[in-house]
Design an enzyme around this catalytic site. Structure first.
Site, PDB file in Angstrom:
ATOM      1  N   ASN A   3      -2.683 -24.964  -8.846  1.00  0.00           N
ATOM      2  CA  ASN A   3      -3.834 -25.778  -9.247  1.00  0.00           C
ATOM      3  C   ASN A   3      -5.168 -25.052  -9.133  1.00  0.00           C
ATOM      4  OD1 ASN A   3      -3.164 -25.998  -6.437  1.00  0.00           O
ATOM      5  ND2 ASN A   3      -4.707 -27.587  -6.241  1.00  0.00           N
ATOM      6  N   HIS A   4      -5.196 -23.895  -8.461  1.00  0.00           N
ATOM      7  CA  HIS A   4      -6.466 -23.166  -8.362  1.00  0.00           C
ATOM      8  C   HIS A   4      -6.600 -22.048  -9.401  1.00  0.00           C
ATOM      9  CE1 HIS A   4      -7.674 -25.374  -4.848  1.00  0.00           C
ATOM     10  NE2 HIS A   4      -6.535 -25.103  -4.273  1.00  0.00           N
ATOM     11  N   HIS A  86       4.724 -26.471  -8.010  1.00  0.00           N
ATOM     12  CA  HIS A  86       3.520 -26.519  -7.193  1.00  0.00           C
ATOM     13  C   HIS A  86       3.034 -27.972  -7.142  1.00  0.00           C
ATOM     14  CE1 HIS A  86       0.312 -24.139  -5.323  1.00  0.00           C
ATOM     15  NE2 HIS A  86      -0.507 -25.063  -5.779  1.00  0.00           N
ATOM     16  N   HIS A 111       2.310 -25.328  -2.484  1.00  0.00           N
ATOM     17  CA  HIS A 111       1.050 -26.095  -2.505  1.00  0.00           C
ATOM     18  C   HIS A 111       0.714 -26.768  -1.186  1.00  0.00           C
ATOM     19  CE1 HIS A 111      -2.370 -28.461  -3.901  1.00  0.00           C
ATOM     20  NE2 HIS A 111      -1.791 -29.545  -3.450  1.00  0.00           N
ATOM     21  N   HIS A 113       1.385 -25.770   1.786  1.00  0.00           N
ATOM     22  CA  HIS A 113       1.157 -24.717   2.786  1.00  0.00           C
ATOM     23  C   HIS A 113       1.978 -24.919   4.056  1.00  0.00           C
ATOM     24  CE1 HIS A 113      -2.995 -23.323   1.094  1.00  0.00           C
ATOM     25  NE2 HIS A 113      -2.237 -23.828   0.141  1.00  0.00           N
TER      26      HIS A 113
HETATM   27 FE   LIG Z   1      -2.140 -25.539  -4.560  1.00  0.00          FE
END
Ligand SMILES: [Fe+2]
Length: 191
Positions: A3-4, A86, A111, A113
């Site tokens: 997403n980044h 993700h 995603h 973490h």
């Molecule tokens: Fe992410």
């Protein structure tokens, strides 16, 4: 990438590089590749990246249907297919894995973490883990400075995220396949 992907505008200068894969479920016409096929030790490996849609604040196409479509496109020319899903929600990731069971050799989530302890071989042979975790600062809030992160939650005001410092950790997963590309063993890595 996840997403980044578009977080820094410079990405548009090199997003088309063959070794970069952004989520495949962006609308048609968006720059970059959602999957790639790479050769390694005589095997052709297909890699696909997708974004979940639950609590992700991104308006993407349906990752389930897009992934099925890509797999049917590349299945004939690949020996192994690996999917990086993700996504935030564990339920979405698990449902996705069952939907894709037997179509991909390996599916792992990213995603959150935080590494999950649910690595398993699904009924139709796909190796799966909900999240492989992160590589980054250990004493942190998913990689970010503790003080700044806590302040965000306590005050509910925007606070600039800072990457935490100090000792690092490495998370991941080793998927061991036999010569016929069937999964033999899944081993979580947490150093
Ligand atoms: Fe992410």
């Amino acid at each position: 990438m996840g997403n980044h992907t578009w977080g820094k505008k410079e990405i548009f200068c090199f997003i088309d590089h063959k070794q970069l894969i952004r989520p495949a479920n962006y609308p048609e016409g968006v720059k970059g590749n959602g999957y790639g096929i790479y050769e390694c030790k005589g095997k052709k490996i297909g890699i696909i990246n997708l974004l979940g849609r639950t609590n992700m604040n991104v308006l993407t196409e349906n990752p389930f249907l897009i992934c099925k479509e890509i797999v049917s496109k590349i299945k004939q020319e690949t020996d192994i297919i690996i999917v990086d899903f993700h996504a935030e929600a564990t339920a979405e990731k698990i449902a996705f894995a069952h939907f894709m069971d037997g179509s991909a050799n390996i599916i792992f989530g990213t995603h959150t973490h935080v590494q999950t302890a649910d690595e398993r071989i699904l009924p139709k042979g796909t190796a799966y883990i909900t999240d492989i975790g992160m590589t980054g600062p250990k004493d942190s809030v998913i990689g970010m400075d503790i003080e700044a992160s806590v302040k965000r939650f306590v005050t509910t005001l925007p606070e600039k995220y800072k990457v935490a410092e100090g000792e690092s950790m490495l998370n991941g997963c080793i998927f061991d396949l036999d010569e016929n590309n069937n999964i033999k063993e899944i081993k979580r890595v947490n150093y």
